[in-house]
Write a protein that holds these residues in place. Structure first.
Motif, mmCIF file in Angstrom:
data_model
loop_
_atom_site.group_PDB
_atom_site.id
_atom_site.type_symbol
_atom_site.label_atom_id
_atom_site.label_comp_id
_atom_site.label_asym_id
_atom_site.label_seq_id
_atom_site.Cartn_x
_atom_site.Cartn_y
_atom_site.Cartn_z
ATOM 1 N N PHE A 36 4.720 8.512 -9.001
ATOM 2 C CA PHE A 36 4.646 7.565 -7.885
ATOM 3 C C PHE A 36 3.797 6.338 -8.214
ATOM 4 O O PHE A 36 3.260 5.695 -7.321
ATOM 5 C CB PHE A 36 4.090 8.276 -6.646
ATOM 6 N N TYR A 37 3.691 6.032 -9.516
ATOM 7 C CA TYR A 37 2.807 4.916 -9.880
ATOM 8 C C TYR A 37 3.272 3.587 -9.286
ATOM 9 O O TYR A 37 2.452 2.753 -8.902
ATOM 10 C CB TYR A 37 2.640 4.824 -11.402
ATOM 11 N N THR A 38 4.589 3.364 -9.208
ATOM 12 C CA THR A 38 5.061 2.085 -8.656
ATOM 13 C C THR A 38 4.704 1.968 -7.173
ATOM 14 O O THR A 38 4.294 0.897 -6.713
ATOM 15 C CB THR A 38 6.584 1.944 -8.829
ATOM 16 N N ASN A 42 2.014 -0.873 -5.905
ATOM 17 C CA ASN A 42 2.447 -1.894 -4.938
ATOM 18 C C ASN A 42 1.433 -2.060 -3.807
ATOM 19 O O ASN A 42 1.269 -3.162 -3.257
ATOM 20 C CB ASN A 42 3.806 -1.534 -4.352
ATOM 21 N N GLN A 43 0.756 -0.968 -3.464
ATOM 22 C CA GLN A 43 -0.255 -1.017 -2.412
ATOM 23 C C GLN A 43 -1.621 -1.428 -2.958
ATOM 24 O O GLN A 43 -2.295 -2.287 -2.389
ATOM 25 C CB GLN A 43 -0.372 0.360 -1.730
ATOM 26 N N PHE A 50 1.938 -9.743 -5.319
ATOM 27 C CA PHE A 50 2.675 -10.539 -4.329
ATOM 28 C C PHE A 50 1.899 -11.718 -3.757
ATOM 29 O O PHE A 50 2.441 -12.501 -2.979
ATOM 30 C CB PHE A 50 3.123 -9.631 -3.164
ATOM 31 N N GLY A 51 0.620 -11.852 -4.117
ATOM 32 C CA GLY A 51 -0.232 -12.874 -3.511
ATOM 33 C C GLY A 51 -0.043 -14.259 -4.107
ATOM 34 O O GLY A 51 0.774 -14.486 -5.010
ATOM 35 N N GLU A 52 -0.833 -15.206 -3.585
ATOM 36 C CA GLU A 52 -0.792 -16.591 -4.055
ATOM 37 C C GLU A 52 -2.202 -17.048 -4.410
ATOM 38 O O GLU A 52 -3.189 -16.532 -3.881
ATOM 39 C CB GLU A 52 -0.206 -17.503 -2.976
ATOM 40 N N THR A 120 -5.691 0.448 -14.899
ATOM 41 C CA THR A 120 -4.664 0.397 -13.857
ATOM 42 C C THR A 120 -4.225 1.826 -13.558
ATOM 43 O O THR A 120 -4.333 2.716 -14.414
ATOM 44 C CB THR A 120 -3.447 -0.424 -14.302
ATOM 45 N N PHE A 121 -3.705 2.034 -12.368
ATOM 46 C CA PHE A 121 -3.308 3.388 -11.963
ATOM 47 C C PHE A 121 -2.275 3.977 -12.915
ATOM 48 O O PHE A 121 -2.387 5.134 -13.339
ATOM 49 C CB PHE A 121 -2.748 3.364 -10.538
#
Length: 455
Positions: A36-38, A42-43, A50-52, A120-121
């Motif tokens: 479930f790494y993706t 994502n969270q 997804f940020g700016e 990273t996870f």
């Protein structure tokens, strides 16, 4: 002979389970985590993915790479990962010590932030699953050995279940018999899917995986196409005549080689190398869809490599096995040279291409994850009930191992173990070690007995 065969399996099954159970639990739990790494990333990394940046000025991808390398001194970009919307672009950077950083760019190619790749996870779960966080050849072999013995446990468990008629209905059953029956029932149900999961993970293994990979390389028609093994080269004549004899800038090769990272640092672009922005125009003109990775040339005559893979381990980057492609572009002109697609693979390479994403749980979406999760949880249940069955028959202060048979080990058992040893070389080597230890123990026991008789 039949009784001898059963007891041979029972006793070996018991000791194998006793020694590798902690490893199997660790591998299964870390496997569930990686499954479930993706979803987790994502969270966790919402800002990066997804940020700016908040900056409105648009800069080129090449300027973004230059700025990132200035911001993270000592790191060089060796890969640019272009993902589908809404994911941001990701740079993969590496230093001379082999440490990696991920740097994320928004729609304007402005830097949002960076991550230490080792924490990273996905990479934490991967390291736990493959090397127990410790790493090193010995630990990698130990993990592979646990997987090999798990195959023996599953197969021997199937034999004992049906030979011992464990699942047969009986009028009177005690707690231990019920536990044993449940252990056998669940183990029987998951044997085939569990074997599939284990075998699709073996290409990553340290010992057996090396030989699988070598076989794939040595026999291109059966495994990896020759073009992928020996990528084409760029046309050096594209370099202006006036500067052609000049040595292009490189990283500190001596320092890099000292750390064993000389081949992985990435080649520092010379002034004549085509910009990534212009390369992307060529990519767009060929209608190459995202996601894909742009891999920098690693030498003066190297090529830009555009890769679409089904088993990257990078959130957002995996594609369907049928879409897996590796394309090569001249680093000076940007001209498309050649490509290798799934249709060019040999049967062994195709097995990797389908098997690895199946193992990771993303071959056919969430149903793949769910099936793998259920199989892993059921495997943990089998382990727990196996330990429970042993504890229910264990006498206080004693190991309560299955009785040692006085007869010679059965020929069918020996043949079965030899076949497994040939199919899984590391398992075979461990069997030789077990036999040697057994012989030494028997010799010591006989010597002690002989001395007692003399006295």
């Amino acid at each position: 002979m039949k009784n001898t065969l059963y007891h041979s399996f029972w006793r070996t099954h018991f000791y194998a389970a006793l020694f590798i159970t902690p490893l199997l639990i660790s591998l299964t739990l870390s496997g569930i985590g990686f499954l479930f790494y993706t979803n987790v990333e994502n969270q966790l990394y919402d800002k990066y993915f997804f940020g700016e940046s908040g900056k409105t000025e648009v800069q080129s991808i090449d300027d973004a790479v230059k700025l990132a390398e200035e911001s993270y001194a000592g790191y060089k970009t060796n890969k640019i990962i272009e993902l589908e919307e809404p994911y941001n672009t990701r740079l993969t950077m590496k230093n001379a010590d082999g440490k990696e950083k991920y740097v994320f760019l928004d729609d304007h190619n402005q830097i949002i932030g960076g991550q230490d790749a080792g924490y990273t996870f996905a990479n934490i779960m991967r390291n736990a699953h493959s090397s127990l966080f410790i790493g090193g050849t010995f630990v990698n072999y130990l993990v592979e050995l646990a997987a090999c013995w798990a195959i023996f446990l599953l197969l021997s468990g199937i034999y004992m279940t049906f030979k011992g008629k464990v699942l047969k209905k009986t009028k009177q059953t005690n707690k231990r018999q019920k536990s044993r029956k449940f252990h056998a029932l669940v183990g029987t149900i998951i044997t085939i899917p569990m074997l599939v999961i284990i075998f699709t993970g073996l290409p990553w293994s340290a010992f057996m995986g090396k030989y699988i990979y070598q076989a794939s390389q040595d026999h291109p028609s059966f495994g990896t196409p020759l073009l992928q093994q020996q990528p084409p080269t760029s046309d050096v004549s594209e370099i202006p005549w006036a500067t052609r004899q000049e040595t292009p800038p490189t990283s500190d090769s001596g320092h890099a080689a000292h750390h064993g990272m000389g081949a992985n640092m990435g080649y520092v672009a010379n002034p004549n190398q085509l910009s990534v922005e212009k390369l992307q125009h060529e990519i767009d003109a060929m209608n190459i869809s995202k996601p894909y990775a742009i891999i920098y040339p690693t030498s003066e005559d190297g090529v830009y490599t555009i890769a679409k893979s089904s088993n990257t381990g990078v959130t957002g980057l995996d594609v369907s096995p049928n879409d897996e492609t590796t394309m090569y572009f001249d680093q000076y002109s940007g001209k498309f040279i050649d490509k290798v697609g799934y249709e060019d693979y040999g049967i062994l390479a195709k097995w990797f291409t389908w098997g690895i994403p199946l193992h990771e749980g993303h071959l056919f979406g969430w149903p793949n994850k769910l099936i793998n999760l259920l199989v892993c949880l059921a495997f943990l249940v089998v382990i727990i009930w196996g330990v429970s069955t042993w504890l229910l028959r264990k006498k206080q202060g004693m190991l309560s191992a299955p009785p040692k048979i006085s007869q010679k080990v059965s020929v069918p058992f020996i043949i079965f173990m030899i076949i497994l040893g040939i199919l899984m070389p590391l398992f075979g080597l461990s069997l030789i070690a077990v036999v040697l230890v057994e012989l030494i123990i028997n010799l010591v026991s006989k010597n002690k007995l002989a001395k007692k008789e003399v006295n």
